[in-house]
Design an enzyme around this catalytic site. Structure first.
Site, PDB file in Angstrom:
ATOM      1  N   CYS A   1      -3.313  59.708  34.218  1.00  0.00           N
ATOM      2  CA  CYS A   1      -2.191  60.576  34.606  1.00  0.00           C
ATOM      3  C   CYS A   1      -1.549  60.041  35.889  1.00  0.00           C
ATOM      4  O   CYS A   1      -2.234  59.792  36.869  1.00  0.00           O
ATOM      5  CB  CYS A   1      -2.708  61.994  34.836  1.00  0.00           C
ATOM      6  SG  CYS A   1      -1.523  63.054  35.651  1.00  0.00           S
TER       7      CYS A   1
ATOM      8  N   CYS B   1      -2.121  62.684  38.957  1.00  0.00           N
ATOM      9  CA  CYS B   1      -3.442  63.020  39.514  1.00  0.00           C
ATOM     10  C   CYS B   1      -3.653  62.303  40.855  1.00  0.00           C
ATOM     11  O   CYS B   1      -3.139  61.203  41.070  1.00  0.00           O
ATOM     12  CB  CYS B   1      -4.545  62.630  38.534  1.00  0.00           C
ATOM     13  SG  CYS B   1      -4.902  63.898  37.293  1.00  0.00           S
TER      14      CYS B   1
ATOM     15  N   HIS C   1      -5.653  68.586  37.010  1.00  0.00           N
ATOM     16  CA  HIS C   1      -4.845  68.160  35.869  1.00  0.00           C
ATOM     17  C   HIS C   1      -4.792  69.227  34.771  1.00  0.00           C
ATOM     18  O   HIS C   1      -3.837  69.299  33.999  1.00  0.00           O
ATOM     19  CB  HIS C   1      -5.467  66.870  35.315  1.00  0.00           C
ATOM     20  CG  HIS C   1      -4.699  66.247  34.206  1.00  0.00           C
ATOM     21  ND1 HIS C   1      -3.590  65.446  34.418  1.00  0.00           N
ATOM     22  CD2 HIS C   1      -4.864  66.308  32.858  1.00  0.00           C
ATOM     23  CE1 HIS C   1      -3.122  65.037  33.253  1.00  0.00           C
ATOM     24  NE2 HIS C   1      -3.863  65.542  32.293  1.00  0.00           N
TER      25      HIS C   1
ATOM     26  N   ASN D   1       9.876  72.200  33.964  1.00  0.00           N
ATOM     27  CA  ASN D   1       9.992  72.021  32.529  1.00  0.00           C
ATOM     28  C   ASN D   1       8.577  71.954  32.033  1.00  0.00           C
ATOM     29  O   ASN D   1       7.858  71.025  32.365  1.00  0.00           O
ATOM     30  CB  ASN D   1      10.650  70.660  32.281  1.00  0.00           C
ATOM     31  CG  ASN D   1      11.837  70.782  31.395  1.00  0.00           C
ATOM     32  OD1 ASN D   1      12.267  71.884  31.052  1.00  0.00           O
ATOM     33  ND2 ASN D   1      12.372  69.651  31.021  1.00  0.00           N
TER      34      ASN D   1
ATOM     35  N   SER E   1       6.710  65.447  29.782  1.00  0.00           N
ATOM     36  CA  SER E   1       5.895  64.301  29.389  1.00  0.00           C
ATOM     37  C   SER E   1       4.441  64.407  29.847  1.00  0.00           C
ATOM     38  O   SER E   1       3.600  63.649  29.391  1.00  0.00           O
ATOM     39  CB  SER E   1       6.524  63.035  29.968  1.00  0.00           C
ATOM     40  OG  SER E   1       6.619  63.142  31.376  1.00  0.00           O
TER      41      SER E   1
ATOM     42  N   HIS F   1       0.047  67.743  33.587  1.00  0.00           N
ATOM     43  CA  HIS F   1      -0.343  67.983  34.990  1.00  0.00           C
ATOM     44  C   HIS F   1       0.692  68.941  35.610  1.00  0.00           C
ATOM     45  O   HIS F   1       1.890  68.688  35.540  1.00  0.00           O
ATOM     46  CB  HIS F   1      -0.379  66.660  35.760  1.00  0.00           C
ATOM     47  CG  HIS F   1      -1.092  66.791  37.063  1.00  0.00           C
ATOM     48  ND1 HIS F   1      -2.272  66.150  37.351  1.00  0.00           N
ATOM     49  CD2 HIS F   1      -0.805  67.544  38.155  1.00  0.00           C
ATOM     50  CE1 HIS F   1      -2.668  66.477  38.557  1.00  0.00           C
ATOM     51  NE2 HIS F   1      -1.791  67.327  39.068  1.00  0.00           N
TER      52      HIS F   1
ATOM     53  N   HIS G   1       3.426  70.528  37.430  1.00  0.00           N
ATOM     54  CA  HIS G   1       4.402  69.963  38.369  1.00  0.00           C
ATOM     55  C   HIS G   1       5.793  70.526  38.093  1.00  0.00           C
ATOM     56  O   HIS G   1       6.033  71.099  37.029  1.00  0.00           O
ATOM     57  CB  HIS G   1       4.448  68.439  38.242  1.00  0.00           C
ATOM     58  CG  HIS G   1       5.042  67.957  36.950  1.00  0.00           C
ATOM     59  ND1 HIS G   1       4.351  67.978  35.765  1.00  0.00           N
ATOM     60  CD2 HIS G   1       6.272  67.463  36.652  1.00  0.00           C
ATOM     61  CE1 HIS G   1       5.115  67.492  34.797  1.00  0.00           C
ATOM     62  NE2 HIS G   1       6.297  67.186  35.296  1.00  0.00           N
TER      63      HIS G   1
ATOM     64  N   GLN H   1      10.207  69.729  39.275  1.00  0.00           N
ATOM     65  CA  GLN H   1      11.112  68.733  39.838  1.00  0.00           C
ATOM     66  C   GLN H   1      12.136  69.416  40.738  1.00  0.00           C
ATOM     67  O   GLN H   1      12.427  70.597  40.580  1.00  0.00           O
ATOM     68  CB  GLN H   1      11.845  67.994  38.720  1.00  0.00           C
ATOM     69  CG  GLN H   1      10.904  67.245  37.797  1.00  0.00           C
ATOM     70  CD  GLN H   1      11.660  66.269  36.915  1.00  0.00           C
ATOM     71  OE1 GLN H   1      12.576  65.571  37.356  1.00  0.00           O
ATOM     72  NE2 GLN H   1      11.296  66.234  35.656  1.00  0.00           N
TER      73      GLN H   1
HETATM   74  P1  H2U Z   1       8.636  65.644  33.356  1.00  0.00           P
HETATM   75  O1  H2U Z   1       7.368  65.307  32.689  1.00  0.00           O
HETATM   76  O2  H2U Z   1       8.698  67.061  33.795  1.00  0.00           O
HETATM   77  O3  H2U Z   1       9.816  65.172  32.612  1.00  0.00           O
HETATM   78  O4  H2U Z   1       8.710  64.907  34.748  1.00  0.00           O
HETATM   79  C1  H2U Z   1       7.954  63.902  35.208  1.00  0.00           C
HETATM   80  C2  H2U Z   1       8.817  63.168  36.187  1.00  0.00           C
HETATM   81  O5  H2U Z   1       8.010  62.255  36.875  1.00  0.00           O
HETATM   82  C3  H2U Z   1       9.913  62.370  35.487  1.00  0.00           C
HETATM   83  O6  H2U Z   1      11.163  62.774  35.998  1.00  0.00           O
HETATM   84  C4  H2U Z   1       8.694  61.062  37.061  1.00  0.00           C
HETATM   85  C5  H2U Z   1       9.600  60.934  35.859  1.00  0.00           C
HETATM   86  O7  H2U Z   1      10.768  60.236  36.204  1.00  0.00           O
HETATM   87  N1  H2U Z   1       7.724  59.976  37.189  1.00  0.00           N
HETATM   88  C6  H2U Z   1       7.626  59.298  38.374  1.00  0.00           C
HETATM   89  O8  H2U Z   1       8.384  59.567  39.300  1.00  0.00           O
HETATM   90  N2  H2U Z   1       6.673  58.333  38.515  1.00  0.00           N
HETATM   91  C7  H2U Z   1       5.821  57.950  37.525  1.00  0.00           C
HETATM   92  O9  H2U Z   1       4.972  57.126  37.735  1.00  0.00           O
HETATM   93  C8  H2U Z   1       5.962  58.524  36.165  1.00  0.00           C
HETATM   94  C9  H2U Z   1       6.898  59.672  36.041  1.00  0.00           C
HETATM   95 ZN    ZN Z   2      -3.120  64.598  36.252  1.00  0.00          ZN
END
Ligand code: H2U
Ligand code: ZN
Length: 347
Positions: free
Chosen positions: A52, A55, A115, A153, A161, A164, A166, A168
């Site tokens: 992840c 994490c 996580h 989201n 995606s 974990h 989180h 934005q």
């Molecule tokens: P979502 O899973 O909510 O879409 O958001 C994860 C965000 O994390 C996504 O906008 C960012 C992606 O661009 N991200 C990073 O900044 N670094 C990473 O190593 C993977 C994902």
């Molecule tokens: Zn994680």
């Protein structure tokens, strides 16, 4: 002509925040359902997942290593949709081909090092820390940008995606479409009525109670009269608070417990981690007078009948206007009847 009943007859409801209508078709809930109703198998997640990128201690896509954080963790999104850079707009472009070049930035906020937990499964004081981060981020970014959008989201159904926990934060130096509609409506209402639209609405709903999900001394959660999504809700403060930084510490702690209760109810509705988009709206930044604003959160969950059956925004909805069968009053009642003990704690 017989009198219209909003629990039986097709009708449209106006969203005073956006000026848009939504078609309600309550008579259709009586039709038989022939689709599948299955419950989704819940994946067992580890407390720590070495694959992840959120994490603690793990490597992100850009090669950076996350700190060994113990509570919350904020970082600049490695794939930011907006950049904090200015570009010159090409002159004399065709009026039908207008462009703008917004400046902005994107951050990611991890709610917890764990996580395997989601927002409602965190302790109240941990949720309180998340609220503090939201408020601090808005406070900081509002100095530089007109709009700061905090949003979570949640769930694969929403295109998230990573499980974990989180959210934005995107900051942009213009007011985007949705808040711009609200901005106009709130301002016009204030001018016409010398009163705040959302404060009036909060009082009205609190008094009526039929769309209330939960309520405490400082907060109200309702399925709004004009809801589009089956179990959509709106979180409103009871004091004239314009944005997240204005919340005092009592209101923040109260909100933490309130969100835990509300989101637990959502999870208990279909015994699943209820997917949604949750976002905060409040007075814009820069030199705007934001008195016509009232801080609020929208929760837009896609599920309709079970952990796997979602509402699709297609057909009439994308071509004409949103439509729903279940009335907001019925949705609120279902959410009201649920337990506030998380289903995972019961099993
Ligand atoms: P979502 O899973 O909510 O879409 O958001 C994860 C965000 O994390 C996504 O906008 C960012 C992606 O661009 N991200 C990073 O900044 N670094 C990473 O190593 C993977 C994902
Ligand atoms: Zn994680």
């Amino acid at each position: 002509m017989s009198p219209l009943s909003i629990s039986d007859h097709p009708h449209r409801r106006l969203n005073p925040l956006t000026g848009e209508w939504v078609l309600n078709s309550p008579h259709r809930t009586k039709r038989p359902w022939q689709g599948k109703e299955e419950s989704a198998a819940l994946a067992e997640l580890p407390r720590y997942d070495r694959d992840c990128y959120l994490c603690p201690g793990n490597k992100r896509a850009n090669g950076e290593i996350n700190p060994d954080y113990r509570n919350t963790f904020v970082f600049e999104n490695d794939f930011s949709a907006l950049l904090d850079e200015s570009y010159e707009i090409p002159q004399n472009s065709h009026p039908l081909l207008r462009i703008a070049a917004p400046r902005g930035l994107c951050r990611v906020v991890c709610f917890s090092p764990r996580h395997d937990l989601t927002l409602p499964e965190l302790e109240t004081d941990e949720i309180r820390q998340v609220i503090d981060i939201w408020a601090d981020q808005v406070e900081e970014l509002k100095q530089q940008f007109q709009w700061v959008q905090v949003f979570e989201n949640k769930g694969a159904l929403m295109g998230c995606s990573n499980p974990h926990p989180h959210c934005q934060i995107w900051a942009i130096d213009t007011i985007p479409n949705e808040p711009a509609k609200e901005h106009r409506s709130l301002k016009a209402y204030q001018q016409q009525n010398n009163s705040n639209l959302l404060i009036d609405y909060q009082r009205l709903e609190s008094e009526k109670g039929e769309r209330t999900i939960i309520e405490n001394e400082h907060w109200l959660a309702v399925v709004p009269f004009w809801a589009i999504w089956p179990f959509e809700s709106l979180i409103l403060p009871k004091r004239h608070v314009r944005d997240l930084p204005e919340l005092n510490s009592v209101e923040r702690l109260s909100l933490a417990g309130f969100m835990k209760r509300l989101l637990t109810r959502y999870d208990n509705l279909f015994n699943t981690h209820f997917p949604y988009s949750l976002g905060w709206h409040g007075a814009p930044g820069m030199d705007e007078n934001g008195d016509h604003w009232l801080l609020h959160a929208h929760i837009y969950p896609p599920l309709l009948r079970s952990a796997t059956i979602r509402k699709f925004m297609v057909g009439f909805e994308t071509m004409a206007e949103p439509q729903r069968d279940l009335t907001p009053e019925q949705a609120a009642e279902r959410l009201r009847l649920l337990s506030e003990i998380h289903f995972k704690q019961k099993t």
